[in-house]
Enzyme design. Structure first.
Site, mmCIF file in Angstrom:
data_model
loop_
_atom_site.group_PDB
_atom_site.id
_atom_site.type_symbol
_atom_site.label_atom_id
_atom_site.label_comp_id
_atom_site.label_asym_id
_atom_site.label_seq_id
_atom_site.Cartn_x
_atom_site.Cartn_y
_atom_site.Cartn_z
ATOM 1 N N ARG A 1 -5.384 -8.556 0.448
ATOM 2 C CA ARG A 1 -5.412 -7.660 -0.711
ATOM 3 C C ARG A 1 -6.120 -8.225 -1.661
ATOM 4 O O ARG A 1 -6.309 -9.471 -1.580
ATOM 5 C CB ARG A 1 -3.359 -8.224 -0.397
ATOM 6 N N ARG B 1 -8.613 -5.155 -6.587
ATOM 7 C CA ARG B 1 -8.684 -5.496 -8.235
ATOM 8 C C ARG B 1 -9.022 -6.086 -9.362
ATOM 9 O O ARG B 1 -9.399 -6.282 -11.057
ATOM 10 C CB ARG B 1 -7.337 -6.042 -8.346
ATOM 11 N N ARG C 1 -7.273 4.482 -8.288
ATOM 12 C CA ARG C 1 -5.555 3.989 -8.153
ATOM 13 C C ARG C 1 -4.590 4.510 -8.703
ATOM 14 O O ARG C 1 -3.551 5.192 -8.074
ATOM 15 C CB ARG C 1 -5.823 2.537 -8.227
ATOM 16 N N ASP D 1 -0.602 -1.069 2.800
ATOM 17 C CA ASP D 1 0.227 -2.154 2.288
ATOM 18 C C ASP D 1 1.168 -2.401 3.382
ATOM 19 O O ASP D 1 1.455 -1.330 4.589
ATOM 20 C CB ASP D 1 1.053 -2.081 1.123
ATOM 21 N N TYR E 1 10.566 -9.633 3.126
ATOM 22 C CA TYR E 1 11.092 -8.710 1.459
ATOM 23 C C TYR E 1 11.952 -8.154 1.912
ATOM 24 O O TYR E 1 12.820 -7.769 0.412
ATOM 25 C CB TYR E 1 9.755 -7.411 1.637
HETATM 26 O O1 1CP Z 1 -2.427 -11.082 0.614
HETATM 27 C C1 1CP Z 1 -1.418 -10.974 1.807
HETATM 28 O O2 1CP Z 1 -1.073 -11.974 1.974
HETATM 29 C C2 1CP Z 1 -1.297 -9.472 2.956
HETATM 30 C C3 1CP Z 1 -0.492 -9.181 3.344
HETATM 31 C C4 1CP Z 1 -0.003 -8.064 2.338
HETATM 32 C C5 1CP Z 1 0.772 -9.228 1.909
HETATM 33 C C6 1CP Z 1 2.251 -10.018 2.385
HETATM 34 C C7 1CP Z 1 -0.478 -7.565 2.164
HETATM 35 C C8 1CP Z 1 -1.380 -6.152 2.773
HETATM 36 N N1 1CP Z 1 0.738 -7.347 1.426
HETATM 37 C C9 1CP Z 1 1.314 -7.687 0.621
HETATM 38 C C10 1CP Z 1 2.579 -7.406 0.190
HETATM 39 C C11 1CP Z 1 2.783 -6.780 -1.718
HETATM 40 N N2 1CP Z 1 2.231 -6.008 -2.431
HETATM 41 C C12 1CP Z 1 1.941 -8.158 -2.418
HETATM 42 C C13 1CP Z 1 2.709 -9.518 -2.547
HETATM 43 C C14 1CP Z 1 3.951 -10.274 -3.206
HETATM 44 C C15 1CP Z 1 4.388 -11.648 -3.121
HETATM 45 O O3 1CP Z 1 3.859 -12.319 -3.904
HETATM 46 O O4 1CP Z 1 4.983 -11.674 -2.040
HETATM 47 C C16 1CP Z 1 1.921 -7.782 -3.928
HETATM 48 C C17 1CP Z 1 1.541 -7.816 -4.793
HETATM 49 C C18 1CP Z 1 1.243 -6.029 -3.348
HETATM 50 C C19 1CP Z 1 1.192 -5.193 -3.791
HETATM 51 C C20 1CP Z 1 -0.903 -4.945 -3.666
HETATM 52 N N3 1CP Z 1 -0.556 -4.278 -2.163
HETATM 53 C C21 1CP Z 1 -1.245 -4.334 -4.192
HETATM 54 C C22 1CP Z 1 -1.949 -4.917 -6.402
HETATM 55 C C23 1CP Z 1 -1.018 -4.571 -6.776
HETATM 56 C C24 1CP Z 1 -1.549 -2.798 -7.014
HETATM 57 O O5 1CP Z 1 -0.618 -1.920 -7.624
HETATM 58 O O6 1CP Z 1 -2.962 -2.423 -7.318
HETATM 59 C C25 1CP Z 1 -3.111 -4.341 -3.693
HETATM 60 C C26 1CP Z 1 -4.087 -3.826 -3.750
HETATM 61 C C27 1CP Z 1 -1.943 -3.798 -2.311
HETATM 62 C C28 1CP Z 1 -2.520 -3.442 -0.685
HETATM 63 C C29 1CP Z 1 -3.140 -4.014 -0.278
HETATM 64 N N4 1CP Z 1 -1.728 -4.949 0.406
HETATM 65 C C30 1CP Z 1 -2.504 -6.136 1.571
HETATM 66 C C31 1CP Z 1 -3.525 -5.174 2.061
HETATM 67 C C32 1CP Z 1 -4.257 -6.036 3.252
HETATM 68 C C33 1CP Z 1 -3.644 -4.444 0.873
HETATM 69 C C34 1CP Z 1 -5.283 -3.897 1.947
HETATM 70 C C35 1CP Z 1 -6.503 -4.116 1.043
HETATM 71 C C36 1CP Z 1 -6.461 -4.296 -0.571
HETATM 72 O O7 1CP Z 1 -6.810 -3.208 -1.341
HETATM 73 O O8 1CP Z 1 -7.744 -4.914 -0.755
#
Ligand code: 1CP
Length: 322
Positions: free
Chosen positions: A2, A6, A15, A51, A126
């Site tokens: 994830r 960013r 985005r 996500d 969640y």
């Molecule tokens: O990071 C990990 O542990 C991987 C598994 C996971 C989790 C726990 C993903 C995969 N998403 C999430 C939930 C989530 N989604 C959180 C964590 C919150 C917490 O701390 O409990 C957050 C902050 C998000 C939001 C999110 N998803 C963002 C950042 C915010 C934004 O608005 O830009 C991003 C870029 C994602 C995309 C995402 N989520 C997961 C993956 C594999 C990806 C795609 C790959 C990438 O973009 O890097």
């Protein structure tokens, strides 16, 4: 992992404002964001821009991703009646945007595409907590106080993961990763009783699809034996567990993915380079290793550092191969 995007200046204009679910739901934007780190860093695989909560979102449960916070539910999961809000999904309709994104990517990508889904415990965390949680008290309480309802919730979430991953592979994903990021919050016995059977069910369904599978969680040092036994080909390891320890605990039965601490990527380059070399040395030339960060990229990371990490791993790998 994830948030690779960013750290990239080119990520934000694509985005757009608001929840990332809007960008995920738009195949052109989602494909472009998936491609950005591949272009910039020359990594050996791409991870789909989506996500873990996407399937729950399309099921109509009522979940959003709040910028700066993460997944949030207005009405968290509390009782059997809430199961009705997790309706089974029809991938041809509900995940058409994801199928289209993957089809666009398979045309463009010079490297394999990794699809993914959230494992039942991490998704349930969640849904039950209603937002990111530090202690996971509410979800653990449901698990212990109502194992029957817990089982029905996890079975529903396992079905959602199987449907999602199957659709991703059908569309062209070459690898799938199951994220159980928060499983490390559990005692090994609780993991065994309340969680492992559902993740095993997902991984068993993947075995029929003929693509490699990766199983990842944070803080899983005491769960690595069970993570390996759950049926994936690769186990992701965070930076807290040295690779030789992880190899011993997984009995050599799986390949390992990891495990540079993403926070160390904020250090000056010479320190980062030493840490990359340390991870490679700890692997000791074992063929079953995918170099990766132990968790997501920190947003303040300098993209140049990540580019140099990729270059160094490639150089060292080539040197090793002679
Ligand atoms: O990071 C990990 O542990 C991987 C598994 C996971 C989790 C726990 C993903 C995969 N998403 C999430 C939930 C989530 N989604 C959180 C964590 C919150 C917490 O701390 O409990 C957050 C902050 C998000 C939001 C999110 N998803 C963002 C950042 C915010 C934004 O608005 O830009 C991003 C870029 C994602 C995309 C995402 N989520 C997961 C993956 C594999 C990806 C795609 C790959 C990438 O973009 O890097």
């Amino acid at each position: 992992m994830r948030q690779a995007g960013r750290s990239l200046p080119e990520y934000f204009p694509v985005r757009g404002e608001g929840t990332i679910l809007d960008a995920i739901n738009d195949p052109d934007r989602a494909a472009e964001i998936t491609l950005q780190p591949v272009r910039r860093y020359g990594v050996d695989a791409a991870i789909l821009f989506s996500d873990i909560v996407t399937p729950v979102w399309v099921s109509g449960f009522g979940i959003d991703i709040t910028p700066g916070v993460g997944p949030e539910c207005e009405r968290p999961f509390r009782a059997a009646a809430d199961l009705d809000r997790l309706r089974p999904i029809d991938p041809s309709a509900d995940l058409a945007f994801q199928t289209k994104t993957i089809e666009l990517l398979v045309e463009e990508l010079p490297v394999p595409l990794i699809g993914f889904a959230g494992a039942p415990f991490t998704l349930a965390a969640y849904l039950v907590e209603g937002r990111p949680s530090r202690d996971h008290g509410t979800v653990k309480s449901l698990m212990l106080s109502d194992p029957e309802l817990w089982g029905r919730l996890c079975a529903r979430l396992a079905d959602l993961a199987i449907t999602t991953l199957t659709a991703q592979v059908a569309a062209g994903a070459a690898v799938v990763q199951l994220f159980d990021s928060w499983a490390g919050a559990l005692h090994p016995e609780h993991y065994r009783r309340f969680v492992a059977p559902y993740s095993e069910r997902i991984l068993a369904a993947m075995a029929d699809l003929g693509v490699p599978t990766i199983h990842f969680g944070l803080n899983t040092s005491e769960l690595l034996d069970q993570f390996a036994a759950a049926g994936a080909d690769v186990v992701g390891v965070d930076w807290r567990t040295p690779l030789p320890v992880a190899r011993e605990r997984t009995g050599g039965s799986v390949a390992l993915q990891g495990n540079l601490d993403p926070a160390l990527c904020l250090a000056p380059w010479e320190s980062v380079a030493a840490e990359v070399r340390r991870v490679l040395a700890e692997n000791g030339g074992h063929p079953g290793h995918i170099f990766n960060l132990g968790h997501g990229v920190l947003p303040q990371t300098d993209p140049e550092t990540l580019g140099r990490v990729v270059e160094l791993v490639h150089d060292e790998g080539r040197a090793e191969a002679g």
